[in-house]
Design a protein around this motif. Structure first.
Motif, short mmCIF file in Angstrom:
data_model
loop_
_atom_site.label_atom_id
_atom_site.label_comp_id
_atom_site.label_asym_id
_atom_site.label_seq_id
_atom_site.Cartn_x
_atom_site.Cartn_y
_atom_site.Cartn_z
N HIS A 149 -28.90 -4.01 -8.16
CA HIS A 149 -29.08 -4.08 -9.62
C HIS A 149 -29.92 -5.32 -9.91
O HIS A 149 -29.67 -6.40 -9.36
N ILE A 150 -30.91 -5.19 -10.78
CA ILE A 150 -31.74 -6.34 -11.18
C ILE A 150 -31.13 -6.91 -12.46
O ILE A 150 -31.16 -6.27 -13.51
N PRO A 151 -30.56 -8.11 -12.39
CA PRO A 151 -29.85 -8.67 -13.56
C PRO A 151 -30.81 -9.17 -14.64
O PRO A 151 -31.98 -9.46 -14.37
N LYS A 210 -28.45 -12.03 -2.89
CA LYS A 210 -28.31 -11.44 -4.22
C LYS A 210 -29.45 -11.97 -5.08
O LYS A 210 -29.61 -13.18 -5.23
N ILE A 211 -30.19 -11.06 -5.66
CA ILE A 211 -31.37 -11.44 -6.43
C ILE A 211 -31.03 -12.25 -7.67
O ILE A 211 -31.85 -13.02 -8.16
N GLY A 212 -29.82 -12.14 -8.17
CA GLY A 212 -29.43 -12.84 -9.39
C GLY A 212 -28.92 -14.25 -9.16
O GLY A 212 -28.62 -14.96 -10.11
N GLU A 213 -28.84 -14.69 -7.89
CA GLU A 213 -28.38 -16.05 -7.61
C GLU A 213 -29.36 -17.07 -8.20
O GLU A 213 -30.56 -16.80 -8.30
N GLU A 214 -28.83 -18.21 -8.56
CA GLU A 214 -29.63 -19.24 -9.24
C GLU A 214 -30.89 -19.62 -8.44
O GLU A 214 -31.97 -19.74 -9.00
N ASP A 215 -30.75 -19.78 -7.12
CA ASP A 215 -31.89 -20.15 -6.29
C ASP A 215 -32.96 -19.05 -6.28
O ASP A 215 -34.16 -19.33 -6.30
#
Length: 114
Positions: free
Chosen positions: A91-93, A65-70
């Motif tokens: 979705h790009i957060p 998931k692109i929105g993960e902190e890492d």
């Protein structure tokens, strides 16, 4: 101008290639979906964009998931001026969209509704 290309599908490969070959841009990274099992034998297969990024010798990130902190931290380290999104599949957060110095560009192959 430092770019990160966020893409997955084969329709985005010509865009990645064109940006990587244009002297005005420095593609500092590519974000694409993780490898997925394909076919009868369920062999892990990289996305078309990941395959092209390897050919072009570009760094690749493949977060679940692109929105993960890492993932957000890894994108920040690339310090892009601009994100170019084309057929990514997620979705790009907002935290990702806030990373570049300029607003992001979303390339879409079809007409979008008003």
């Amino acid at each position: 101008m430092r770019l990160v290309v966020i893409a997955t599908a084969s329709i985005a490969v010509p865009t990645l290639r064109a940006l990587a070959q244009d002297e005005r841009f420095d593609v500092v990274g590519v974000v694409t979906q993780p490898d997925r099992p394909k076919g009868r034998k369920q062999i892990l297969t990289p996305t078309p964009v990941k395959r092209e990024a390897r050919v072009l010798d570009l760094p690749v990130l493949s977060p679940g998931k692109i929105g993960e902190e890492d993932s957000v931290a890894a994108l920040r380290k690339l310090a892009p001026d601009l994100l170019v999104v084309a057929a990514y599949g997620q979705h790009i957060p907002p935290p990702v969209l806030a990373i570049p110095l300029q607003e992001s560009v979303n390339l879409h192959p079809s007409l979008l509704p008003k």
